[in-house]
Scaffold this motif. Structure first.
Motif, PDB file in Angstrom:
ATOM      1  N   GLN A 105       0.824  -1.204   0.000  1.00 37.51           N
ATOM      2  CA  GLN A 105       0.000   0.000   0.000  1.00 37.51           C
ATOM      3  C   GLN A 105       0.865   1.263   0.000  1.00 37.51           C
ATOM      4  OE1 GLN A 105      -3.625  -0.069   2.466  1.00 37.51           O
ATOM      5  NE2 GLN A 105      -3.021  -2.142   3.051  1.00 37.51           N
ATOM      6  N   TYR A 106       2.018   1.209   0.643  1.00 37.60           N
ATOM      7  CA  TYR A 106       2.921   2.354   0.628  1.00 37.60           C
ATOM      8  C   TYR A 106       3.373   2.655  -0.798  1.00 37.60           C
ATOM      9  CZ  TYR A 106       7.041   5.236   1.483  1.00 37.60           C
ATOM     10  OH  TYR A 106       7.970   6.258   1.461  1.00 37.60           O
ATOM     11  N   ALA A 107       3.792   1.600  -1.508  1.00 36.94           N
ATOM     12  CA  ALA A 107       4.250   1.795  -2.890  1.00 36.94           C
ATOM     13  C   ALA A 107       3.107   2.299  -3.770  1.00 36.94           C
ATOM     14  CB  ALA A 107       4.815   0.488  -3.443  1.00 36.94           C
ATOM     15  N   GLY A 108       1.891   1.769  -3.572  1.00 36.31           N
ATOM     16  CA  GLY A 108       0.755   2.214  -4.367  1.00 36.31           C
ATOM     17  C   GLY A 108       0.374   3.656  -4.076  1.00 36.31           C
ATOM     18  N   ASP A 109       0.409   4.036  -2.789  1.00 29.72           N
ATOM     19  CA  ASP A 109       0.056   5.410  -2.410  1.00 29.72           C
ATOM     20  C   ASP A 109       1.036   6.431  -2.972  1.00 29.72           C
ATOM     21  OD1 ASP A 109      -2.083   4.423  -1.073  1.00 29.72           O
ATOM     22  OD2 ASP A 109      -1.280   4.713   0.948  1.00 29.72           O
ATOM     23  N   HIS A 110       2.279   6.011  -3.209  1.00 26.33           N
ATOM     24  CA  HIS A 110       3.296   6.936  -3.710  1.00 26.33           C
ATOM     25  C   HIS A 110       3.524   6.776  -5.210  1.00 26.33           C
ATOM     26  CE1 HIS A 110       4.033   7.149   0.621  1.00 26.33           C
ATOM     27  NE2 HIS A 110       4.653   8.300   0.389  1.00 26.33           N
ATOM     28  N   GLY A 111       2.604   6.099  -5.896  1.00 25.04           N
ATOM     29  CA  GLY A 111       2.642   6.023  -7.354  1.00 25.04           C
ATOM     30  C   GLY A 111       3.815   5.255  -7.922  1.00 25.04           C
ATOM     31  N   MET A 112       4.325   4.254  -7.211  1.00 30.21           N
ATOM     32  CA  MET A 112       5.469   3.494  -7.694  1.00 30.21           C
ATOM     33  C   MET A 112       5.008   2.297  -8.510  1.00 30.21           C
ATOM     34  SD  MET A 112       7.997   3.467  -4.387  1.00 30.21           S
ATOM     35  CE  MET A 112       8.247   4.921  -3.382  1.00 30.21           C
ATOM     36  N   ASP A 113       5.840   1.909  -9.456  1.00 29.54           N
ATOM     37  CA  ASP A 113       5.590   0.697 -10.224  1.00 29.54           C
ATOM     38  C   ASP A 113       5.909  -0.534  -9.372  1.00 29.54           C
ATOM     39  OD1 ASP A 113       4.956   2.262 -12.446  1.00 29.54           O
ATOM     40  OD2 ASP A 113       7.066   2.344 -13.095  1.00 29.54           O
ATOM     41  N   MET A 114       5.406  -1.679  -9.819  1.00 27.11           N
ATOM     42  CA  MET A 114       5.717  -2.965  -9.169  1.00 27.11           C
ATOM     43  C   MET A 114       5.333  -2.963  -7.686  1.00 27.11           C
ATOM     44  SD  MET A 114       9.464  -3.590 -10.915  1.00 27.11           S
ATOM     45  CE  MET A 114       9.592  -5.262 -10.292  1.00 27.11           C
ATOM     46  N   ALA A 115       4.234  -2.295  -7.365  1.00 32.86           N
ATOM     47  CA  ALA A 115       3.846  -2.201  -5.952  1.00 32.86           C
ATOM     48  C   ALA A 115       3.619  -3.581  -5.337  1.00 32.86           C
ATOM     49  CB  ALA A 115       2.580  -1.353  -5.822  1.00 32.86           C
TER      50      ALA A 115
END
Length: 477
Positions: free
Chosen positions: A311-321
């Motif tokens: 969820q952290y990666a998704g919230d910050h718009g990162m690929d491969m979350a």
């Protein structure tokens, strides 16, 4: 039947030799010349003389043996440190970890699915209670199972625990309500996992001494593989066959892999005679109590990234979350083995554990700065997985290294894991309640608790070393 008489200053001692022949009166009766005509066999080259009712006031002579502060070894004698049976226990322990902490490490994928599809009306903090309840039961129930292990029944624990884990996951596949998931995935899988985990950590010290940390590290790496395999299976099967069958496939894999420890787990021997169900003297050992505090703080913070990194990666718009959880578990595989190898060959387990936990503390604070770089977060996941992986693999070795009586090793692990259970019950829900308002606050909470754990591990080693020079430190004396 013969009675031999040995004259000593001021009294006589009589010992019964049921196999000897009649007394030879021609034998001298002085202490220097006394030799029994047909002496009873002496075990281990020592003979203990004890006062009999015919010789009141005599002070018994103690039998030479181990120093009084030497830890009592496990039943069955010194560990063999190798051999087919010993390494089969490592194989069995590997799959026990695979289906206990492997499922915990994989909970991040369930957390994401529940929050976005199945339980959209529940908050992240509320959903996290499912995973933390599983972890709590896994860590808390060994306080009950530990004495069962010490009484010589590890295979019973493995069979019961395997059945509970498989049954719990099968029931999870049928759940569509929050309370159902709490019951099936939280309680049933957690209790079964507790039976398996206490066996995985307690069986190996009876087979390994010099290679103990390495053996436990190899076994613990099974949880990392489980944390890689189970999320990948769920994410690839769920869109095609649905949630129910994706979870059932996981349950079938658990059934097959748990058949291996059911077949190979074997206690070296049962503890002789009766023993206490719970030895309260364990709780008076100061280094052990401080280490329980370290375990508590460590489990408060350690699993926050495992639950929320996707969820952290998704919230910050990162690929491969989705794959961030996989990278965490990939990093933890060498993190469970290499530090354990160092702990066997070069350093005390507490030294290595303090170093790795200290590095995990620094990385938790560095996590705050990784906001928009996918590559940077991948590197962070690999490093944090490595450092945090040592906490689980070296925890058992650290407890065993301080044990004053290896016959109570299951009870010691059970108490220590209960301290961790309280920590893990608190950590992830608190993190889940914080991050919707502030990710840096949640990351700081993770770092502070890991820092407290590091300080407690260092304090454990200091007190333990002082106790070795002046006798084991005890509470109340």
């Amino acid at each position: 039947m013969a009675f031999y008489n040995m004259d000593t200053p001021g009294h006589s001692v009589y010992s019964l030799d049921p196999k000897g022949s009649d007394w030879d009166n021609s034998r001298p009766t002085t202490a220097e010349g006394w030799k029994p005509f047909a002496g009873a066999p002496v075990r281990d080259s020592y003979q203990t003389l004890s006062a009999l009712p015919e010789s009141p006031g005599m002070t018994p002579q103690p039998s030479p043996g181990l120093p009084p502060d030497t830890p009592k070894g496990p039943p069955g004698g010194p560990p063999p440190d190798g051999g087919l049976t010993a390494w089969l226990q490592v194989l069995g322990g590997y799959f026990l970890f695979f289906n206990t902490w492997g499922l915990i490490n994989a909970f991040g994928v369930f957390q994401t699915y529940y929050s976005t599809v199945l339980l959209t009306d529940k908050s992240n903090s509320t959903i996290a209670w499912i995973g933390t309840l599983t972890s709590f039961m896994l860590c808390a129930s060994p306080i009950t199972w530990g004495p069962v292990f010490d009484m010589g029944s590890p295979r019973l624990l493995v069979v019961f625990g395997s059945g509970a884990v498989v049954f719990g996951m099968m029931m999870t596949s049928l759940c569509d309500k929050y309370w159902q998931l709490m019951l099936a995935q939280g309680i049933v899988v957690g209790i079964g996992g507790g039976c398996l985990f206490i066996t995985a950590t307690s069986i190996l010290p009876s087979y390994f001494s010099k290679k103990r940390a390495l053996a436990m590290g190899i076994a613990a790496s099974g949880s990392s593989l489980g944390g890689i395999v189970y999320p990948l299976i769920f994410s690839h099967l769920q869109p095609t066959v649905g949630y129910g069958w994706a979870v059932r496939v996981i349950a079938f894999i658990a059934l097959v892999t748990l058949a291996i420890p059911c077949a190979v787990i074997k206690p070296r021997t049962k503890s002789p005679g009766r023993r206490k169900i719970f030895d309260t003297a364990i709780l008076k050992e100061v280094p052990y109590e401080i280490f329980n505090l370290a375990t508590f703080f460590g489990f408060v913070g350690q699993y926050i990234p495992y639950f929320f990194i996707e969820q952290y990666a998704g919230d910050h718009g990162m690929d491969m979350a989705f794959y961030m959880l996989t990278f965490l578990n990939v990093g933890s595989i060498p993190g469970r083995i290499l530090p354990s190898l160092l702990a066997d060959k070069y350093f005390h387990p507490l030294h290595v554990l303090a170093t790795c936990t200290g590095c995990a503390t620094i990385l938790a604070f560095c996590w705050i700065a990784v906001k928009h770089s996918t590559g940077g977060l991948i590197v962070w996941c690999l490093l944090y997985g490595f450092c945090s992986g040592a906490f689980v693999s070296l925890q058992g070795a650290a407890v065993a290294s301080m044990a004053t009586d290896m016959r109570t090793i299951g009870t010691r692990f059970g108490i220590n894991m209960f301290a961790g259970a309280i920590g893990i019950l608190i950590g992830s829900p608190v993190g889940g309640a914080i991050f919707p308002h502030s990710w840096p606050a949640a990351q700081t909470f993770c770092g502070v608790t890991l820092g407290c754990s590091t300080i407690s591990i260092v304090a454990t080693y200091v007190v333990y070393q002082r106790g070795k020079t002046g006798g084991h430190s005890k509470l109340g004396g």
